[in-house]
Design an enzyme around this catalytic site. Sequence first.
Site, mmCIF file in Angstrom:
data_model
loop_
_atom_site.group_PDB
_atom_site.id
_atom_site.type_symbol
_atom_site.label_atom_id
_atom_site.label_comp_id
_atom_site.label_asym_id
_atom_site.label_seq_id
_atom_site.Cartn_x
_atom_site.Cartn_y
_atom_site.Cartn_z
ATOM 1 N N ASP A 104 2.381 1.940 3.309
ATOM 2 C CA ASP A 104 3.370 0.983 3.841
ATOM 3 C C ASP A 104 4.765 1.457 3.464
ATOM 4 O O ASP A 104 5.712 1.352 4.247
ATOM 5 C CB ASP A 104 3.218 -0.419 3.225
ATOM 6 C CG ASP A 104 1.825 -0.989 3.383
ATOM 7 O OD1 ASP A 104 1.141 -0.605 4.333
ATOM 8 O OD2 ASP A 104 1.450 -1.832 2.537
ATOM 9 N N HIS A 161 0.882 -1.166 0.000
ATOM 10 C CA HIS A 161 0.000 0.000 0.000
ATOM 11 C C HIS A 161 0.921 1.218 0.000
ATOM 12 O O HIS A 161 2.014 1.172 0.587
ATOM 13 C CB HIS A 161 -0.832 0.111 1.274
ATOM 14 C CG HIS A 161 -1.737 -1.044 1.573
ATOM 15 N ND1 HIS A 161 -1.311 -2.158 2.237
ATOM 16 C CD2 HIS A 161 -3.051 -1.227 1.319
ATOM 17 C CE1 HIS A 161 -2.336 -2.991 2.376
ATOM 18 N NE2 HIS A 161 -3.401 -2.455 1.825
ATOM 19 N N ASP A 187 -0.713 -12.552 2.111
ATOM 20 C CA ASP A 187 -1.376 -11.544 2.941
ATOM 21 C C ASP A 187 -1.614 -12.199 4.304
ATOM 22 O O ASP A 187 -2.745 -12.528 4.675
ATOM 23 C CB ASP A 187 -2.692 -11.104 2.275
ATOM 24 C CG ASP A 187 -3.258 -9.854 2.916
ATOM 25 O OD1 ASP A 187 -2.683 -9.406 3.916
ATOM 26 O OD2 ASP A 187 -4.273 -9.341 2.422
ATOM 27 N N HIS A 191 -10.908 -14.332 3.371
ATOM 28 C CA HIS A 191 -12.131 -13.589 3.034
ATOM 29 C C HIS A 191 -13.207 -14.547 2.505
ATOM 30 O O HIS A 191 -14.400 -14.350 2.762
ATOM 31 C CB HIS A 191 -11.841 -12.512 1.986
ATOM 32 C CG HIS A 191 -10.871 -11.472 2.459
ATOM 33 N ND1 HIS A 191 -10.471 -10.412 1.670
ATOM 34 C CD2 HIS A 191 -10.222 -11.315 3.635
ATOM 35 C CE1 HIS A 191 -9.608 -9.656 2.342
ATOM 36 N NE2 HIS A 191 -9.440 -10.200 3.539
ATOM 37 N N GLU A 234 -10.551 -6.968 -4.640
ATOM 38 C CA GLU A 234 -10.389 -8.043 -3.650
ATOM 39 C C GLU A 234 -11.650 -8.118 -2.805
ATOM 40 O O GLU A 234 -11.904 -7.243 -1.984
ATOM 41 C CB GLU A 234 -9.160 -7.735 -2.777
ATOM 42 C CG GLU A 234 -8.884 -8.823 -1.768
ATOM 43 C CD GLU A 234 -7.637 -8.524 -0.951
ATOM 44 O OE1 GLU A 234 -6.681 -7.934 -1.488
ATOM 45 O OE2 GLU A 234 -7.642 -8.876 0.238
ATOM 46 N N GLU A 264 -8.870 -13.841 -1.666
ATOM 47 C CA GLU A 264 -8.160 -14.150 -0.415
ATOM 48 C C GLU A 264 -8.864 -15.291 0.308
ATOM 49 O O GLU A 264 -10.080 -15.264 0.520
ATOM 50 C CB GLU A 264 -8.099 -12.894 0.459
ATOM 51 C CG GLU A 264 -7.426 -13.165 1.791
ATOM 52 C CD GLU A 264 -7.043 -11.913 2.542
ATOM 53 O OE1 GLU A 264 -6.604 -10.930 1.908
ATOM 54 O OE2 GLU A 264 -7.186 -11.920 3.773
HETATM 55 C C1 XLS Z 1 -7.604 -6.815 4.330
HETATM 56 C C2 XLS Z 1 -7.131 -7.008 2.972
HETATM 57 C C3 XLS Z 1 -5.950 -6.120 2.572
HETATM 58 C C4 XLS Z 1 -5.791 -6.132 1.089
HETATM 59 C C5 XLS Z 1 -4.979 -4.985 0.566
HETATM 60 O O1 XLS Z 1 -8.387 -7.595 4.859
HETATM 61 O O2 XLS Z 1 -6.812 -8.348 2.783
HETATM 62 O O3 XLS Z 1 -4.808 -6.507 3.233
HETATM 63 O O4 XLS Z 1 -5.214 -7.310 0.661
HETATM 64 O O5 XLS Z 1 -5.517 -3.764 0.868
HETATM 65 NI NI NI Z 2 -5.815 -9.243 1.208
HETATM 66 NI NI NI Z 3 -7.549 -10.047 4.741
#
Ligand code: XLS
Ligand code: NI
Ligand code: NI
Length: 447
Positions: free
Chosen positions: A112, A109, A347, A279, A240, A276
């Site tokens: 970061d 990001h 991640d 998620h 995402e 992800e």
């Molecule tokens: C948060 C997300 C974040 C994204 C990038 O839950 O996974 O880390 O991957 O902004």
């Molecule tokens: Ni993520």
């Molecule tokens: Ni996440």
Amino acid sequence: MADYYVGNKEYFPGIGKITYEGPKSDNPLAFKYYDADKKVGKKKMKDHLRFAIAYWHSFCADGSDPFGAPTHPHPWIVDAKSPMEAAEHKLNAAFEFFTKLGAEFYCFHDRDLAPEGESPAESEKNLFALAAKAKKLQKATGVKLLWGTANLFSHPRFMNGAATNPEFSVVALAAAQVKAALDVTIDLGGQGYTFWGGREGYMSLLNTDLKKEKEHLAKFLSMARDYARKQGFKGVFYIEPKPMEPTKHQYDYDVETVAGFLRYYGLDKDFRLNIEANHAELAGHDFAHELETAASLGLFGSVDANRGEPRNGWDTDQFPTSYYETALAMYAILRAGGFTAGGLNFDAKIRRNSIEPADLFEAHIGGMDTFAVGLEIAQRIIDDGKLSGFVKKRYASFNSGDGAKFEKGELSFDVLAKLGSKYGTAGITSGKQEQLENILNKYLLGL
Ligand code: XLS
Ligand code: NI
Ligand code: NI
């Protein structure tokens, strides 16, 4: 990849280049299964897996949680005289880590990489300065940027959303941030750019115009896409999905939801899904379900590789450890044609009480090994062809005759119904799930 880069200081002393030692090794700082140049199917392991390191978890997160103070020492900030100097040290530490581990990609990001300034102009200046240094390190080491993104969720100004904020001025500030993040992503040769909408959702419908917010989100994404394309960005845009956390309900709930959104607003040519594992779990899906769904819609892009804790309802972002899960994930990914611009971005974060420098290495080594095993199992499943053969046979009644006519749209509904009485109960067959699960377990054992 060039030998590991060490800036002015070595941040992980005593840890050298991580090498493949094979399954019998009990060296915690060696790969047991990930053998970068080993061929699996037609490609080398490293080209199948395209591992990326998440800058935020590995070099920014400090182990603090809502109940306690930071626990991770972060030697790269201790001796810095200013936030900019700390960011530079952090960058050196990150590249030392990437190259010692042998990860070819990273993701970040904007915040970061460089600290936020007093004004958007100063933030941009900070970001460009750090990106210039990152560019040099990329060149020196061969490490590449998988994707960049903008942090549109940490600053208090985004508490009501970024692109979906009810205040126009905040939407514009979000654009300033995304523009700069796109600029540096392009300059660093980023192969993708990700939008994760942590604050793009709502906490209560009582104060929210849901339709307006979704329209604003689509407008914002279209404008950002047009800007980046005009600047010459050839990479892939990713959304995402995540169903909730930090908001009660996020607009990018899951793959199906995002796919519908992208198509409704005509964004599906440029955008793909960054899926992800954790998620998927929060949305009530298996990781492989989300991958398979994206692939079925032609929208598969990249992966945030981690795992959740099934008994927790939040994003624990742990390192992947389950062969079962990585095998099924890699099976879906290989059948989707594998990664092109995307990759496996860890991640994931080490636990709050993992405070030794080696823990960060061991976490990634475990994750890489777990995916290498998953890849080999997936390739075994494909080579053997039993599962795909079963699936093919299961649908064989659509290959000819009335079934084929149905697929081609050559039957009216009343003719279809008439055929129903003609066929009666023919073709009511077993799904053989248990047999297939037993076969899968054999592949997992390497048999
Ligand atoms: C948060 C997300 C974040 C994204 C990038 O839950 O996974 O880390 O991957 O902004
Ligand atoms: Ni993520
Ligand atoms: Ni996440």
